[in-house]
Design an enzyme around this catalytic site. Structure first.
Site, PDB file in Angstrom:
ATOM      1  CG  HIS A 157      -2.141  -0.833   1.081  1.00  0.00           C
ATOM      2  ND1 HIS A 157      -2.076  -2.207   0.950  1.00  0.00           N
ATOM      3  CD2 HIS A 157      -3.475  -0.515   1.052  1.00  0.00           C
ATOM      4  CE1 HIS A 157      -3.315  -2.692   0.851  1.00  0.00           C
ATOM      5  NE2 HIS A 157      -4.170  -1.691   0.901  1.00  0.00           N
TER       6      HIS A 157
ATOM      7  CG  HIS B 123       2.438  -3.201   6.501  1.00  0.00           C
ATOM      8  ND1 HIS B 123       3.234  -4.152   5.901  1.00  0.00           N
ATOM      9  CD2 HIS B 123       1.432  -2.951   5.622  1.00  0.00           C
ATOM     10  CE1 HIS B 123       2.737  -4.456   4.711  1.00  0.00           C
ATOM     11  NE2 HIS B 123       1.647  -3.749   4.523  1.00  0.00           N
TER      12      HIS B 123
END
EC number: 3.1.3.9
Length: 358
Positions: free
Chosen positions: A118, A177
């Site tokens: 992303h 993440h």
């Protein structure tokens, strides 16, 4: 390994801090995570930019596809864990007192975590958009225009970094993440985008070149996967971990697996090549109507509306190979619609209207 565990444990502390102190911003952070979704490149950013500037739109797809391909290879090489499963399996916490990280419907990504796809996709595409916008102002010569260019430069790059930081924080907040993974993703995306600033050949690429590029990207990734599998290294090691530690099985989506992203990107690149080298594109986007503001606005509106309809097309997931084939076709149809089908329909409609008026 000790240094990595320390990096991960510090990252967990940051995630806990975000989930505790920024809870009020949960909806905004989840929204920013969707903003950074690489799939938005094909359904929102590309339709807008291609009709405004075909050079920028074409570059955007190439940057997105090549950037995501590098992201896949890096993920396979780096073997990055994701926070939501790492805290459950690490041995560094005493007496089984692993931290509790909250999960969300968009947490359970199944691929490796480093670098963040992303963050990488968002940074490379927004870098292309910002540099393209600044390209219009750099040619201004008089003093007042130079001052305006500097103000525009400061404003656009501020927007760029605000968006990237927001996307990074959102990905850390949902525990998908670690902080170092999103930082790595941002700078890797910028490097890919900057490389394409000096690659003008993509603007004149033939359909044969698109097909060759697709075959190279697919065969390299498949060969890399099979080669390591022969060495008893499973590059899909993260999928069982995701299924095991995801709080809700319904949050596991085959669309987040490594090969799903690869197939989706290859389909988009093929669709772009097919569209740009089609007769419909030449007749509409290279014809006399292409310079008209009304033509471009209609193309943008029709493209965005049509692509949103594609979101209602649900690909069956019960057979993995069928899912990949249909995903490729759907991804190829999106740029083909933007580049050729919609402009041709708008061109035909405008030509018919002009004939009636005459």
């Amino acid at each position: 390994s000790i240094k990595m565990d320390l990096l991960h444990s510090n990252g967990v502390l940051i995630i806990q801090h975000l989930q505790r102190d920024y809870r009020a911003y949960q909806d905004f952070l989840n929204f920013m995570s969707h903003v950074g979704d690489p799939r938005n490149i094909f359904s929102i950013y590309f339709p807008l930019w291609f009709q405004l500037n075909q050079v920028v739109g074409t570059k955007m797809i190439w940057v997105a596809v090549i950037g995501d391909w590098f992201n896949l290879i890096f993920k396979w090489i780096l073997f990055g864990h994701r926070p939501y499963w790492w805290v459950q399996e690490t041995m560094i916490y005493p007496n089984q007192s692993s931290p509790c990280l909250e999960q969300f419907p968009i947490t359970c990504e199944t691929g490796p975590g480093s670098p963040s796809g992303h963050a990488m996709g968002s940074s490379c595409v927004w870098y292309v958009m910002v540099t393209a916008a600044l390209g219009y102002t750099v040619r201004w010569k008089d003093k007042s225009a130079v001052t305006l260019h500097r103000l525009t430069w400061s404003f656009l790059w501020s927007i760029f970094w605000i968006i990237q930081i927001s996307v990074c924080i959102s990905r850390v907040f949902i525990a998908t993440h670690f902080p170092h993974q999103v930082v790595l993703g941002v700078f890797a995306g910028i490097l890919v985008a900057e490389a394409f600033e000096h690659t003008p050949a993509i603007q004149t690429a033939s359909l044969r070149m698109y097909i060759k590029t697709n075959l190279f990207l697919f065969l390299f990734a498949l060969g890399f996967y099979l080669s390591l599998k022969l060495l008893d290294i499973d590059l899909l090691w993260s999928v069982p971990k995701a299924k095991k530690w995801c709080a809700n099985p319904d949050w596991i989506n085959i669309d987040t697996t490594p090969f799903a992203g690869l197939v989706r990107n290859l389909g988009a690149l093929f669709g772009l090549g097919l569209g740009i080298n089609s007769e419909m594109f030449i007749m509409s986007c290279k014809g006399k109507n292409s310079c008209k503001i009304s033509f471009r606005i209609l193309c943008i509106a029709a493209s965005l509306a049509t692509l949103q309809l594609y979101n209602f097309v649900k690909i069956p997931t019960h057979t993995e190979y069928l899912f990949y084939i249909l995903s490729f076709c759907k991804s190829a149809a999106m740029p083909l619609t933007v580049v050729a089908l919609v402009p041709y329909c708008v061109h035909s409609l405008m030509r018919t209207t002009e004939k009636k008026l005459n």
